[in-house]
Design a protein around this motif. Structure first.
Motif, PDB file in Angstrom:
ATOM      1  N   GLU A 102       5.284   0.954  19.589  1.00 10.02           N
ATOM      2  CA  GLU A 102       5.334  -0.319  18.411  1.00 10.02           C
ATOM      3  C   GLU A 102       4.052  -0.092  17.914  1.00 10.02           C
ATOM      4  OE1 GLU A 102       6.414  -0.264  21.484  1.00 10.02           O
ATOM      5  OE2 GLU A 102       7.987  -1.932  21.829  1.00 10.02           O
ATOM      6  N   ALA A 103       3.041   0.326  18.550  1.00 10.31           N
ATOM      7  CA  ALA A 103       1.564   0.440  18.057  1.00 10.31           C
ATOM      8  C   ALA A 103       1.295   1.407  16.990  1.00 10.31           C
ATOM      9  CB  ALA A 103       0.457   0.296  19.158  1.00 10.31           C
ATOM     10  N   GLU A 104       2.047   2.509  17.058  1.00  5.03           N
ATOM     11  CA  GLU A 104       1.962   3.754  15.902  1.00  5.03           C
ATOM     12  C   GLU A 104       1.528   3.272  14.622  1.00  5.03           C
ATOM     13  OE1 GLU A 104       5.242   6.338  16.702  1.00  5.03           O
ATOM     14  OE2 GLU A 104       4.333   6.794  18.717  1.00  5.03           O
ATOM     15  N   GLY A 105       0.546   3.687  14.126  1.00  7.44           N
ATOM     16  CA  GLY A 105       0.134   3.248  12.735  1.00  7.44           C
ATOM     17  C   GLY A 105      -0.666   2.041  12.542  1.00  7.44           C
ATOM     18  N   ARG A 106      -1.017   1.536  13.833  1.00  4.11           N
ATOM     19  CA  ARG A 106      -1.854   0.149  13.713  1.00  4.11           C
ATOM     20  C   ARG A 106      -3.118   0.703  14.437  1.00  4.11           C
ATOM     21  NH1 ARG A 106       0.559  -4.501  12.822  1.00  4.11           N
ATOM     22  NH2 ARG A 106       3.012  -4.475  12.698  1.00  4.11           N
ATOM     23  N   ASP A 107      -3.815  -0.282  14.480  1.00  3.23           N
ATOM     24  CA  ASP A 107      -5.238  -0.270  15.365  1.00  3.23           C
ATOM     25  C   ASP A 107      -4.851  -0.771  16.692  1.00  3.23           C
ATOM     26  OD1 ASP A 107      -6.310   0.294  12.857  1.00  3.23           O
ATOM     27  OD2 ASP A 107      -7.577  -1.716  12.835  1.00  3.23           O
ATOM     28  N   VAL A 108      -5.260  -0.055  17.679  1.00  5.38           N
ATOM     29  CA  VAL A 108      -5.043  -0.367  18.948  1.00  5.38           C
ATOM     30  C   VAL A 108      -6.397  -1.071  19.732  1.00  5.38           C
ATOM     31  CG1 VAL A 108      -4.535   0.494  21.107  1.00  5.38           C
ATOM     32  CG2 VAL A 108      -3.342   1.478  19.204  1.00  5.38           C
ATOM     33  N   VAL A 109      -6.063  -2.400  20.419  1.00  5.60           N
ATOM     34  CA  VAL A 109      -7.526  -2.680  20.949  1.00  5.60           C
ATOM     35  C   VAL A 109      -7.036  -3.012  22.397  1.00  5.60           C
ATOM     36  CG1 VAL A 109      -8.867  -4.716  20.999  1.00  5.60           C
ATOM     37  CG2 VAL A 109      -7.800  -4.355  18.931  1.00  5.60           C
ATOM     38  N   ILE A 110      -7.353  -2.339  23.279  1.00  3.23           N
ATOM     39  CA  ILE A 110      -7.262  -2.211  24.741  1.00  3.23           C
ATOM     40  C   ILE A 110      -8.457  -3.139  25.466  1.00  3.23           C
ATOM     41  CG2 ILE A 110      -7.291  -0.925  26.722  1.00  3.23           C
ATOM     42  CD1 ILE A 110      -5.857   1.089  25.254  1.00  3.23           C
TER      43      ILE A 110
END
Ligand SMILES: Cc1cc2nc3c(=O)[nH]c(=O)nc-3n(C[C@H](O)[C@H](O)[C@H](O)COP(=O)(O)OP(=O)(O)OC[C@H]3O[C@@H](n4cnc5c(N)ncnc54)[C@H](O)[C@@H]3O)c2cc1C
Length: 272
Positions: A102-110
């Motif tokens: 679902e996070a593809e194409g988005r900014d990912v914050v871990i």
């Protein structure tokens, strides 16, 4: 397939001490049949004759089963003491996964606190291995002291990479520490991501997850794009025993990863 309550024997092939109380074990199945897990899933790990505990898979991209375990009681102490050649029982994998697709194409914050980096590591590695599928990548990690930081060599290497914003903090510094001091939610304000486009994945003590979610919400990340993994205790892993009940859900069956807009009302209720 063995019955769901029957552990499969796995042999320890490698043991690495990460910190004074935490080790990473690499395990191979005695049967030769590997265990395929998704980022975020866990197994029930059995120290024969002592007990069984839920432990997240801390690497999902290779043939071996990898777990990072902190010794906090009888079972985890015994697991951490296991040397190469020792046999542990494994059931699973269980639970749902981090929303890496679902996070593809988005900014990912871990965002991880303490041992919470272990369940998030497969999601982080997935993002790094498929870097072109994501926009900005951010890793924010906090531990109590510098000696509690997991995967230090990996973190130091990541910090030199241009394609990820890595920020590490400790609650209490020692004489050698030159980095940030303070709790991990304080890192969120300056981190390099676009809130309107970001998905956040959070794991750590519940209090840390609550303050992290508040900081993410304050920056404009929607509650439906914040995901947190719940690590309350459980026994069967299969939805039978009810030990991990959280409101109308069972963490082993419906979690451990929850969307914040669904989780927040559930953890607001005090446990009996
Ligand atoms: C889905 C899930 C994934 C997990 N992943 C990992 C992991 O990757 N690595 C890891 O080291 N641990 C992980 N844990 C926590 C681990 O299961 C517990 O530390 C373990 O059950 C403790 O068992 P014990 O017999 O060694 O200690 P116990 O004697 O049962 O407990 C020792 C102390 O730890 C506290 N404690 C026990 N379980 C938990 C818990 N779940 N959360 C917070 N405090 C607890 C107890 O209250 C007690 O104070 C996970 C838990 C869950 C539910």
């Amino acid at each position: 397939m063995p019955a769901p309550m029957t552990p499969r024997p796995f042999r320890v092939v490698r043991r690495r001490r990460d910190t004074h109380d935490t080790v990473t074990l690499e395990l191979e199945p005695a049967s030769g049949q590997p265990l395929a897990a998704k980022p975020g899933q866990f197994t029930m790990l059995y120290a024969f004759g002592i007990g069984e505990v839920p432990i997240s898979v801390s690497r999902t991209d290779g043939p071996l089963l990898v777990h990072t375990v902190r010794a906090v009681g009888a079972v985890t102490e015994s697991i951490c003491a296991s040397q190469p050649g020792a046999v542990l029982g494994v059931r699973g994998p269980f639970g749902n996964a981090w929303p890496v697709v679902e996070a593809e194409g988005r900014d990912v914050v871990i965002v991880a606190g303490g041992i919470g980096l272990a369940p998030l590591r497969p999601a982080l590695l997935h993002v790094l291995q498929s870097r072109g599928d994501y926009e900005a990548a951010v890793l924010l990690y906090g531990s109590r002291t510098p000696r509690d930081l997991l995967y230090r060599t990996e973190l130091e290497r990541l910090a030199t990479q241009a394609d990820i914003d890595v920020r590490v903090t400790v609650d209490a510094a020692d004489d050698d520490w030159r980095g940030n001091v303070g709790v991990v939610p304080k890192l969120i304000g300056d981190a390099l991501f676009e809130p309107a486009n970001a998905i956040a994945m959070v794991c750590g003590p519940e209090i840390m997850m609550r303050y992290t979610a508040e900081a993410l919400l304050a920056r404009g990340v929607g509650a439906d794009r914040i995901f947190a993994s719940m690590e309350r205790n459980m026994t069967c892993g299969l939805g039978y025993c009810g030990h991990c009940q959280l409101g109308p859900t069972l963490i082993c069956r419906d979690g451990p990863v929850y969307r914040w807009d669904e989780l927040e009302p559930l953890i607001a209720v005090r446990e009996l």
